[in-house]
Design a protein around this motif. Structure first.
Motif, PDB file in Angstrom:
ATOM      1  N   ALA A   1      47.734  94.572-118.754  1.00 23.40           N
ATOM      2  CA  ALA A   1      48.833  95.401-119.268  1.00 23.40           C
ATOM      3  C   ALA A   1      50.172  94.748-118.974  1.00 23.40           C
ATOM      4  N   ASP A   2      51.157  95.090-119.805  1.00 22.60           N
ATOM      5  CA  ASP A   2      52.559  94.811-119.514  1.00 22.60           C
ATOM      6  C   ASP A   2      53.196  96.108-119.038  1.00 22.60           C
ATOM      7  N   MET A   3      54.139  96.008-118.111  1.00 23.54           N
ATOM      8  CA  MET A   3      54.857  97.202-117.679  1.00 23.54           C
ATOM      9  C   MET A   3      55.680  97.726-118.852  1.00 23.54           C
ATOM     10  N   SER A   4      55.519  98.991-119.168  1.00 21.81           N
ATOM     11  CA  SER A   4      56.256  99.573-120.290  1.00 21.81           C
ATOM     12  C   SER A   4      57.741  99.672-119.957  1.00 21.81           C
ATOM     13  N   TRP A   5      58.567  99.697-120.998  1.00 22.91           N
ATOM     14  CA  TRP A   5      60.000  99.869-120.802  1.00 22.91           C
ATOM     15  C   TRP A   5      60.288 101.199-120.117  1.00 22.91           C
TER      16      TRP A   5
END
Length: 351
Positions: A58-62
């Motif tokens: 995952a990428d950290m969400s904004w």
């Protein structure tokens, strides 16, 4: 939760936070480690993510990023990396600018594979303070062995182009440095590594301490560590690299903002963890919002469930910082029986 500390030297922030003999943190954190992604395009032999899935990719969400940052509006220092490659994240420039707009010192480590010329001005325009490039070898063959893929020539070329571009446009930041993990298998390359840095135009070289768990994996194992087992020939190699650096205008330091010789020595025979200030000075969040004690923990003990201190998607930073889990962790660190990730910290770090 407001951290209004002004750091004299953001690179040595851990020395500016006083650790009380208490399980309570009297002040908010001065530093955040935000794992903006746990994805990576390499298969490094010294990284746990190569050998096990720590959390789902995952990428950290904004939304999560701003939720965390906005709770510490005056945070002094933010590190935008964890166990992944930050330059894979589309929102990375936006994240850097968001932090720089509030006067925060911002840096990240990158493997350098995605540092393309079309991104040069964008990186400069964000105001990024430091960009640390983990290269880990002085030649193509050794690089492929340690990093798992063959990107050596591309990285050397593009980092060199970036330094040249900075000079062309008169940009002092970001400060660019090259990093090499200190292994018995690669320490002999250090003089050549310093020469390579000079050729690329990089003025800072750092030796990264090797961290490994009891079982070991890949090249992250006890027999590769230099800590307290460095031979005279290896010490001579380090001294040679320092002399070459002095001649070529390249500074050579170890990680932890110390010099290489000091980083090879245990600082406390009885309690190698005794001087750690991390649980009183910083908070680390994974891409999913899991709070961990520091960036070293994933490398020293397996199983996030064993040392998770909170969840930023469910609780505020203040609630996590003052929680029983965090206080118990600090209390154990002050004792003769520290938490598992801390038991060999110092002992298990080499360069």
């Amino acid at each position: 939760m407001s951290a209004s500390v002004t750091l004299k030297d953001p690179r040595r922030y851990f020395e500016e936070v006083e650790r009380k003999n208490s399980d309570a943190a009297l002040s908010p954190p001065v530093c955040l480690y935000l794992e903006v992604t746990n994805r990576c395009n390499l298969l490094c032999e010294t990284c746990p993510r190569t050998f096990e899935e720590l959390e789902p990719p995952a990428d950290m969400s904004w939304e999560l990023f701003t939720r965390i940052v906005d709770q510490v509006p005056n945070i002094a220092r933010v590190v935008l990396h964890g166990v992944g490659e930050p330059m894979l994240v589309k929102d990375l420039p936006r994240m850097v600018r968001y932090l720089k707009d509030r006067g925060t010192y911002v840096l990240f480590n990158t493997n350098g594979t995605l540092l393309q010329p079309k991104k040069f001005q964008q990186i400069i325009d964000t105001g990024l303070d430091e960009m640390r490039v983990s290269l880990d070898a002085a030649d193509r063959e050794s690089y492929a062995k340690v990093r798992g893929k063959d990107f050596f020539n591309r990285i050397v070329r593009d980092v060199g182009k970036f330094i040249a571009y900075q000079k062309e446009v008169g940009a002092a930041n970001p400060r660019v440095s090259l990093w090499l993990t200190g292994l018995k298998e690669t320490v002999d390359q250090l003089p050549a590594f310093v020469r390579l840095a000079a050729k690329m135009g990089v003025k800072e070289v750092h030796l990264q301490r090797l961290v490994f768990d009891e079982a070991g994996y890949g090249m992250a194992r006890a027999e590769s560590s230099l800590f307290e087992s460095t031979q005279a020939e290896e010490l001579a190699t380090i001294a040679e690299a320092q002399a070459i650096g002095a001649e070529l205008g390249v500074t050579l330091d170890a990680s932890g903002a110390t010099e290489p010789g000091l980083s090879l020595k245990r600082q406390s025979d009885a309690q190698p963890w005794a001087t750690c200030r991390r649980p009183w000075s910083l908070m680390y969040f994974t891409a999913h919002g899991r709070a961990l004690p520091c960036c070293i923990a994933p490398f020293s003990v397996r199983g996030y469930s064993n040392y998770t201190l909170g969840d930023a998607t469910q609780r505020t930073l203040r609630e996590i910082w003052d929680s029983p889990a965090y206080r118990d962790f600090r209390s154990a660190l002050l004792s003769d029986a520290p938490p598992a990730p801390c038991q060999n910290c110092g002992l298990r770090w080499s360069l």
